[in-house]
Write a protein that holds these residues in place. Structure first.
Motif, PDB file in Angstrom:
ATOM      1  N   VAL A  55       0.837  -1.207   0.000  1.00  0.00           N
ATOM      2  CA  VAL A  55       0.000   0.000   0.000  1.00  0.00           C
ATOM      3  C   VAL A  55       0.870   1.255   0.000  1.00  0.00           C
ATOM      4  N   ALA A  56       1.952   1.246   0.784  1.00  0.00           N
ATOM      5  CA  ALA A  56       2.846   2.408   0.836  1.00  0.00           C
ATOM      6  C   ALA A  56       3.474   2.672  -0.535  1.00  0.00           C
ATOM      7  N   LEU A  57       3.902   1.618  -1.221  1.00  0.00           N
ATOM      8  CA  LEU A  57       4.466   1.788  -2.559  1.00  0.00           C
ATOM      9  C   LEU A  57       3.419   2.306  -3.531  1.00  0.00           C
ATOM     10  N   LEU A  58       2.260   1.690  -3.522  1.00  0.00           N
ATOM     11  CA  LEU A  58       1.191   2.064  -4.444  1.00  0.00           C
ATOM     12  C   LEU A  58       0.791   3.531  -4.240  1.00  0.00           C
ATOM     13  N   GLN A  59       0.567   3.914  -2.998  1.00  0.00           N
ATOM     14  CA  GLN A  59       0.164   5.294  -2.719  1.00  0.00           C
ATOM     15  C   GLN A  59       1.317   6.270  -2.950  1.00  0.00           C
ATOM     16  N   GLY A  60       2.519   5.867  -2.544  1.00  0.00           N
ATOM     17  CA  GLY A  60       3.673   6.744  -2.712  1.00  0.00           C
ATOM     18  C   GLY A  60       3.971   7.029  -4.170  1.00  0.00           C
ATOM     19  N   VAL A  61       3.924   5.997  -4.993  1.00  0.00           N
ATOM     20  CA  VAL A  61       4.234   6.180  -6.415  1.00  0.00           C
ATOM     21  C   VAL A  61       3.112   6.911  -7.139  1.00  0.00           C
ATOM     22  N   THR A  62       1.881   6.501  -6.948  1.00  0.00           N
ATOM     23  CA  THR A  62       0.792   7.171  -7.661  1.00  0.00           C
ATOM     24  C   THR A  62       0.621   8.612  -7.187  1.00  0.00           C
ATOM     25  N   GLY A  63       0.882   8.856  -5.907  1.00  0.00           N
ATOM     26  CA  GLY A  63       0.733  10.199  -5.352  1.00  0.00           C
ATOM     27  C   GLY A  63       1.828  11.165  -5.778  1.00  0.00           C
ATOM     28  N   SER A  64       2.971  10.635  -6.180  1.00  0.00           N
ATOM     29  CA  SER A  64       4.079  11.519  -6.583  1.00  0.00           C
ATOM     30  C   SER A  64       4.615  11.142  -7.956  1.00  0.00           C
ATOM     31  N   ALA A  65       3.761  10.566  -8.790  1.00  0.00           N
ATOM     32  CA  ALA A  65       4.185  10.091 -10.115  1.00  0.00           C
ATOM     33  C   ALA A  65       4.788  11.201 -10.960  1.00  0.00           C
ATOM     34  N   GLU A  66       4.220  12.389 -10.883  1.00  0.00           N
ATOM     35  CA  GLU A  66       4.732  13.495 -11.697  1.00  0.00           C
ATOM     36  C   GLU A  66       6.174  13.837 -11.302  1.00  0.00           C
ATOM     37  N   ALA A  67       6.436  13.926 -10.001  1.00  0.00           N
ATOM     38  CA  ALA A  67       7.790  14.233  -9.520  1.00  0.00           C
ATOM     39  C   ALA A  67       8.747  13.082  -9.827  1.00  0.00           C
ATOM     40  N   LEU A  68       8.273  11.841  -9.672  1.00  0.00           N
ATOM     41  CA  LEU A  68       9.112  10.678  -9.975  1.00  0.00           C
ATOM     42  C   LEU A  68       9.451  10.648 -11.465  1.00  0.00           C
ATOM     43  N   ASP A  69       8.469  10.935 -12.310  1.00  0.00           N
ATOM     44  CA  ASP A  69       8.723  10.974 -13.752  1.00  0.00           C
ATOM     45  C   ASP A  69       9.683  12.102 -14.120  1.00  0.00           C
ATOM     46  N   ALA A  70       9.574  13.235 -13.421  1.00  0.00           N
ATOM     47  CA  ALA A  70      10.502  14.339 -13.680  1.00  0.00           C
ATOM     48  C   ALA A  70      11.929  13.918 -13.333  1.00  0.00           C
ATOM     49  N   GLU A  71      12.103  13.228 -12.210  1.00  0.00           N
ATOM     50  CA  GLU A  71      13.418  12.719 -11.830  1.00  0.00           C
ATOM     51  C   GLU A  71      13.901  11.696 -12.853  1.00  0.00           C
ATOM     52  N   LEU A  72      13.013  10.791 -13.235  1.00  0.00           N
ATOM     53  CA  LEU A  72      13.368   9.784 -14.247  1.00  0.00           C
ATOM     54  C   LEU A  72      13.803  10.445 -15.547  1.00  0.00           C
ATOM     55  N   GLY A  73      13.094  11.489 -15.942  1.00  0.00           N
ATOM     56  CA  GLY A  73      13.392  12.165 -17.194  1.00  0.00           C
ATOM     57  C   GLY A  73      14.822  12.681 -17.270  1.00  0.00           C
ATOM     58  N   THR A  74      15.396  13.018 -16.111  1.00  0.00           N
ATOM     59  CA  THR A  74      16.781  13.513 -16.095  1.00  0.00           C
ATOM     60  C   THR A  74      17.797  12.377 -16.211  1.00  0.00           C
ATOM     61  N   LEU A  75      17.339  11.148 -16.088  1.00  0.00           N
ATOM     62  CA  LEU A  75      18.231   9.986 -16.083  1.00  0.00           C
ATOM     63  C   LEU A  75      18.145   9.149 -17.355  1.00  0.00           C
ATOM     64  N   LEU A  76      17.188   9.471 -18.207  1.00  0.00           N
ATOM     65  CA  LEU A  76      16.898   8.634 -19.372  1.00  0.00           C
ATOM     66  C   LEU A  76      17.482   9.207 -20.659  1.00  0.00           C
ATOM     67  N   ASP A  77      17.624   8.320 -21.631  1.00  0.00           N
ATOM     68  CA  ASP A  77      18.076   8.718 -22.960  1.00  0.00           C
ATOM     69  C   ASP A  77      16.893   8.834 -23.924  1.00  0.00           C
ATOM     70  N   ARG A  78      15.692   8.835 -23.378  1.00  0.00           N
ATOM     71  CA  ARG A  78      14.465   8.933 -24.178  1.00  0.00           C
ATOM     72  C   ARG A  78      13.374   9.550 -23.305  1.00  0.00           C
TER      73      ARG A  78
END
Length: 153
Positions: A55-78
């Motif tokens: 539940v903590a993972l599910l809520q944590g990820v869905t609740g901050s998906a935009e910020a997590l994706d922004a962080e991911l975007g700085t690490l990806l080649d696509r």
């Protein structure tokens, strides 16, 4: 000789697996975390998982998906939008754990994510997941990595 994971570690690994599957479904259907939690709680094998961590993972990820994706975007080649949904779910969990769960060693986060990607992702997807999370750990867990390097761990 490899150490056998204890019951709590196995329960947490299973929670990650279920969270990855729920996040995969969330990406495709847009179902809310509560609905996904109820659905997965009814699945066979859920009783062996760490339900609170799921539940903590599910809520944590869905609740901050935009910020997590922004962080991911700085690490990806696509662009993040071009990620395979399985790899995206695995990376979201990994970035969340690296940034929000300092109690979990970065090597555990990366190993668990690579294992999920090997099991459920595309061929060689685990190599991509490993590389991305290694870069993320260098940024988000620099002090922990330095301490491990200086101790020879």
């Amino acid at each position: 000789m490899a150490r056998r994971p204890d019951r709590a570690a196995r329960a947490r690994s299973l929670a990650r697996k279920l969270a990855m599957q729920a996040l995969y479904q969330w990406q495709l259907t847009g179902q809310g975390p509560a609905e996904l939690r109820n659905q997965f709680a009814a699945e066979e094998g859920y009783a062996d998982a760490d339900g609170e961590y799921f539940v903590a993972l599910l809520q944590g990820v869905t609740g901050s998906a935009e910020a997590l994706d922004a962080e991911l975007g700085t690490l990806l080649d696509r662009p993040v939008t071009q990620l395979d949904p399985v790899e995206h779910a695995v990376l979201l969990i990994g970035i969340h754990e690296l940034s929000q769960r300092p109690d979990i060693p970065y090597r555990v986060v990366i190993n668990e994510a690579v294992d999920l990607a090997k099991r459920f992702g595309a061929t060689d997807g685990h190599k991509f997941v490993n590389a991305v999370l290694d870069r993320a750990a260098r940024r988000l867990r620099a002090a922990e990595q330095a301490a491990a390097a200086s101790s020879g761990a």
